[in-house]
Write a protein that holds these residues in place. Structure first.
Motif, PDB file in Angstrom:
ATOM      1  N   ASP A  55      -6.410   6.366   1.900  1.00 37.12           N
ATOM      2  CA  ASP A  55      -4.852   7.222   2.516  1.00 37.12           C
ATOM      3  C   ASP A  55      -3.835   6.853   1.297  1.00 37.12           C
ATOM      4  N   ILE A  56      -4.151   5.451  -0.054  1.00 41.02           N
ATOM      5  CA  ILE A  56      -3.802   5.460  -0.232  1.00 41.02           C
ATOM      6  C   ILE A  56      -4.085   6.106  -2.523  1.00 41.02           C
ATOM      7  N   ARG A 100       1.283  -0.811  -0.685  1.00 39.46           N
ATOM      8  CA  ARG A 100       0.051  -0.129  -0.502  1.00 39.46           C
ATOM      9  C   ARG A 100       0.446   1.277   0.008  1.00 39.46           C
ATOM     10  N   ILE A 101       1.308   1.976  -1.016  1.00 41.72           N
ATOM     11  CA  ILE A 101       2.141   3.480  -0.965  1.00 41.72           C
ATOM     12  C   ILE A 101       0.735   4.637  -0.987  1.00 41.72           C
ATOM     13  N   THR A 102       1.018   5.083   0.575  1.00 43.51           N
ATOM     14  CA  THR A 102       0.124   5.472   1.326  1.00 43.51           C
ATOM     15  C   THR A 102       0.902   7.177   1.433  1.00 43.51           C
ATOM     16  N   ALA A 141       2.519   2.728  -8.833  1.00 46.25           N
ATOM     17  CA  ALA A 141       1.131   3.715  -7.424  1.00 46.25           C
ATOM     18  C   ALA A 141       0.326   3.223  -8.139  1.00 46.25           C
ATOM     19  N   ASP A 152      -9.456  -2.568  -0.704  1.00 46.74           N
ATOM     20  CA  ASP A 152      -8.876  -2.627   0.834  1.00 46.74           C
ATOM     21  C   ASP A 152     -10.242  -2.133   1.318  1.00 46.74           C
ATOM     22  N   HIS A 170      -5.118  -2.376  -4.936  1.00 44.95           N
ATOM     23  CA  HIS A 170      -5.790  -2.822  -3.463  1.00 44.95           C
ATOM     24  C   HIS A 170      -7.267  -1.954  -4.347  1.00 44.95           C
ATOM     25  N   ALA A 224       4.387   7.982  -3.709  1.00 47.81           N
ATOM     26  CA  ALA A 224       3.531   7.928  -5.261  1.00 47.81           C
ATOM     27  C   ALA A 224       4.689   8.320  -6.344  1.00 47.81           C
ATOM     28  N   ALA A 258      -0.540  -0.310  -8.287  1.00 47.69           N
ATOM     29  CA  ALA A 258      -0.785  -0.479  -6.568  1.00 47.69           C
ATOM     30  C   ALA A 258      -2.389  -0.498  -6.617  1.00 47.69           C
ATOM     31  N   ALA A 259      -2.879   0.847  -6.065  1.00 50.38           N
ATOM     32  CA  ALA A 259      -4.132   1.583  -6.724  1.00 50.38           C
ATOM     33  C   ALA A 259      -5.128   0.615  -6.994  1.00 50.38           C
ATOM     34  N   PRO A 270      -9.294   2.948   2.235  1.00 49.75           N
ATOM     35  CA  PRO A 270      -8.623   2.549   0.492  1.00 49.75           C
ATOM     36  C   PRO A 270      -8.213   4.933   0.813  1.00 49.75           C
TER      37      PRO A 270
END
Length: 299
Positions: free
Chosen positions: A173-174, A144-146, A158, A168, A165, A151, A161-162, A171
């Motif tokens: 914060d991502i 999770r890239i937060t 990024a 999630d 997820h 990012a 990854a979004a 979600p």
């Protein structure tokens, strides 16, 4: 515009194959950063009335190493019939192109990603003629890239990854991090990625949040626009558009995180005309617990 969440991850890989270096690194698989990529036809139909098609096929040419093919398949849920198709794809591509073949299975489902890793044996029990070991990319091994800075360092990863997820439970914060990173890249590139992410998230809770973050508007041809101020075709309007977008994202990120923001802090953000200062506040907005803390390190 992309309309299929099944296709979004493949579009990211096909149109921005540089993201593969980061994905391979996360999967602990060696791939030089300067390897070249070529899209190969995904058609594996034989001379009979049965069509077979792989989602994505790329030829990868690492410098000073043997070239190989990467076959990428999306998998939504566990399917006991699918491993035999994957084995067919790998065998067909190896025979057709005379190159080693790697299979990567992409899934938005954690359990499916773990299942797809196999191994899958083919042949009599205890004497498998063929064993398939797919690599997988899913919520269990794609992080999770937060952080907006993380990012920004690799927008492609990024965005990928979004989409991975998409289901999630938290979600925001991502997506906040990815939206924040968009202010650091050209509007045209941000539009491209925003459409891919929107397609990948589809009708999930994350998709609803993403559409809100992007303040989506539509052109007559159905394409997505991000923030009217950023979409001015005139060069003289672009700087002001970036400022307005950064102010908006700083306050939106704080709001989505539930951080209290005083009227004074809100006014200070909306009055700021320094893009570097706004960039610093944007990074802090991902970690502060009170809106006034945005300014602590500047005073």
């Amino acid at each position: 515009m992309v309309t299929s969440n099944h296709e979004a991850a493949h579009r990211i890989i096909q149109e921005h194959p540089e993201v593969l270096s980061a994905i391979f690194e996360l999967l602990c698989l060696p791939l030089p950063a300067d390897a070249s990529f070529t899209v190969v036809t995904p058609d594996v139909t034989e001379m009979r009335p049965v069509e077979r098609r792989i989602d994505t096929v790329l030829r990868i040419d690492p410098p000073e190493r043997e070239s190989f093919l990467l076959a990428v398949e999306s998998q939504g849920k566990k399917d006991l019939d699918k491993p035999s198709s994957w084995a067919y794809y790998v065998g067909f591509l190896a025979a057709k192109y005379k190159l080693p073949v790697m299979l990567l299975v992409v899934s938005q489902n954690r359990a499916t990603s773990r299942w797809a890793r196999g191994p899958f044996g083919f042949g009599p029990e205890g004497c498998h003629t063929l064993t398939l070991h797919p690599a997988t990319a899913g919520p269990d091994n794609i992080p999770r890239i937060t952080n907006p800075a993380d990012a920004s360092a690799n927008i492609g990863l990024a965005a990928f990854a979004a989409t991975i997820h998409a289901h999630d439970e938290t979600p925001s914060d991502i997506l906040d991090a990815l939206a924040g990173a968009f202010v650091t890249i050209a509007p045209e590139r941000a539009i491209d990625y925003s459409e891919l992410v929107e397609a990948g998230l589809a009708d999930t809770k994350a998709g609803e949040i993403w559409r809100h973050l992007m303040a989506i508007a539509r052109t007559p041809d159905g394409s997505t626009l991000i923030g009217a101020a950023r979409l001015e075709g005139r060069e003289e309007g672009r700087e002001q558009g970036v400022l307005e977008e950064r102010r908006r994202v700083v306050l939106l990120l704080l709001s989505n995180r539930g951080v209290p923001v005083s009227d004074e802090a809100c006014e200070r953000v909306t009055a700021c005309t320094d893009p570097d200062v706004l960039a610093r506040w944007l990074e802090r907005a991902a970690r502060v617990q009170d809106g006034d803390q945005l300014f602590d390190e500047d005073e």
